[in-house]
Enzyme design. Structure first.
Site, PDB file in Angstrom:
ATOM      1  N   PRO A  98       1.311  -1.122  -0.169  1.00  0.00           N
ATOM      2  CA  PRO A  98       0.202   0.333   0.108  1.00  0.00           C
ATOM      3  C   PRO A  98       0.642   1.369   0.044  1.00  0.00           C
ATOM      4  CG  PRO A  98      -1.309  -1.525   1.978  1.00  0.00           C
ATOM      5  CD  PRO A  98       0.200  -2.076   1.482  1.00  0.00           C
ATOM      6  N   GLY A 104       7.180   1.655   2.645  1.00  0.00           N
ATOM      7  CA  GLY A 104       8.543   1.992   2.321  1.00  0.00           C
ATOM      8  C   GLY A 104       8.180   0.787   0.618  1.00  0.00           C
ATOM      9  N   SER A 105       6.607   1.642   0.363  1.00  0.00           N
ATOM     10  CA  SER A 105       6.550   1.326  -1.494  1.00  0.00           C
ATOM     11  C   SER A 105       7.036   2.149  -2.313  1.00  0.00           C
ATOM     12  CB  SER A 105       5.003   1.624  -1.413  1.00  0.00           C
ATOM     13  OG  SER A 105       4.905   2.822  -1.614  1.00  0.00           O
ATOM     14  N   SER A 106       7.757   3.198  -1.605  1.00  0.00           N
ATOM     15  CA  SER A 106       8.069   3.825  -2.975  1.00  0.00           C
ATOM     16  C   SER A 106       9.642   3.488  -3.297  1.00  0.00           C
ATOM     17  CB  SER A 106       8.457   5.740  -3.083  1.00  0.00           C
ATOM     18  OG  SER A 106       8.648   5.638  -1.813  1.00  0.00           O
ATOM     19  N   ASP A 150      14.568   2.341   4.670  1.00  0.00           N
ATOM     20  CA  ASP A 150      13.617   1.879   3.443  1.00  0.00           C
ATOM     21  C   ASP A 150      14.415   1.166   2.178  1.00  0.00           C
ATOM     22  OD1 ASP A 150      11.620   3.169   5.289  1.00  0.00           O
ATOM     23  OD2 ASP A 150      10.373   3.806   3.422  1.00  0.00           O
TER      24      ASP A 150
END
Ligand code: MEV
Length: 316
Positions: A98, A104-106, A150
């Site tokens: 999400p 930490g998606s980016s 991240d």
């Protein structure tokens, strides 16, 4: 065609206090972003699909469909392509992490994109170089922000201790349930709010940060010894301290109390900056599925995850 994937992450203990030098403990999770590259002579195209879309807008005049998630993913991929002067490519990105939730998606998208390009263009980058380029690019796209935790966890996987520097540590994985509120959060605004409280109330907030740092250090040995009951207890204490710092919200608290209700979770806390985003809960043995249902019933989106999973890997 080459593809690579990289994991998201959770902060297990220590958020906010880490900004003032206390120790935090984080782990990579088995939700991943995948980036695929194929030659496309004469054109460069980025396809963003399966991005855990929260919603999109439709412009009646232009007929354009806009999605924040797709726009963000595209921005990070473009920055990677620009950095390595890559063109004549079709890049597809998909992610099960999400967005804007502190998971930490980016970082995962940037790390997977660099690794896929590394392979496709035979750039010869080492893991260390992938991690450091990814941090540089994330920071540039986020105007000077970008979390080293991240990009480190997206690259190397496993767990890490964060203070003035990041140390990768070998710990057994932890099964958790992540509950996401449907409200995105703004990490920078939350960090600034807590730091401002610290400046105004140093005698009070300083010891709160110290207590949080002590929790992270203690949690490391509890994780090593797999003492889940005590870990749950520390999660509850850490959550109380995050509430004291003012980063709780009604939606987050509803998920936390739903997780703890009827003895479902051993412990539950906010993960990341708070103010929206996600919480984590430590299930009792065989209790993860019931916990997931409880969080969904409390209007969250819930995922079972395991920490300590693999870092970036080339796929196919
Ligand atoms: C955000 O995921 C964690 C914070 O501690 C900020 C940071 O460490 O950069 C709130």
């Amino acid at each position: 065609m080459t593809a690579a994937s990289a994991p998201g992450k959770v902060i297990l203990f220590g958020e906010h206090a880490v900004v003032s030098g206390a120790v935090a403990l984080g782990g990579a999770i088995d939700l991943r972003a995948r980036v695929r590259m194929e030659d496309m002579p004469g054109r460069t195209q980025i396809d963003a699909c399966n991005l855990m879309l929260r919603g999109f807008s439709y412009d009646l005049v232009s007929g354009q469909v806009n999605s924040t998630e797709a726009a963000n993913a595209t921005r990070y991929i473009s920055a990677v392509l620009k950095e390595f002067q890559a063109r004549d490519l079709r890049v597809s990105v998909e992610s099960g992490i999400p967005v804007a939730s502190g998971l930490g998606s980016s970082a995962a998208i940037v790390v997977a994109a660099i690794a896929a390009l590394n392979c496709h263009m035979d750039l010869g980058l080492s893991r260390k170089e992938i991690a450091s380029k990814a941090h540089e690019i994330e920071k540039a796209v986020q105007h000077g922000l970008g979390s080293l935790t991240d990009t480190t966890l997206a690259t190397y996987g496993g767990h890490c201790l964060v203070s003035s520097e990041i140390q990768l540590i070998d710990l057994p994985g932890l099964d958790l349930v992540v509950g996401c509120t449907r409200r995105p959060h703004d990490t920078m605004a939350e960090v600034e709010r807590v730091q401002s409280l610290h400046r105004r109330q140093p005698e009070i907030v300083g010891p709160v940060f110290q207590a949080i740092g002590a929790i992270s250090s203690r949690a490391e040995s509890l994780m090593r010894e797999q003492r889940q009951g005590e870990l749950g207890e520390l999660m509850n204490i850490n959550h109380g301290l995050l509430e004291a710092l003012g980063v709780g919200t009604r939606e987050l608290c509803e998920l936390i109390y739903a997780a703890r209700g009827a003895g479902r979770a051993l412990g539950a806390k906010i993960t990341g900056a708070g103010g929206g985003g996600c919480m984590i809960a430590l299930p009792r043995p065989n209790g993860a599925a019931a916990l997931t249902v409880a969080l969904e019933q409390a209007r969250g989106t819930a995922f079972m995850v395991r920490t300590g999973c693999d870092g970036v890997r080339v796929e196919g």
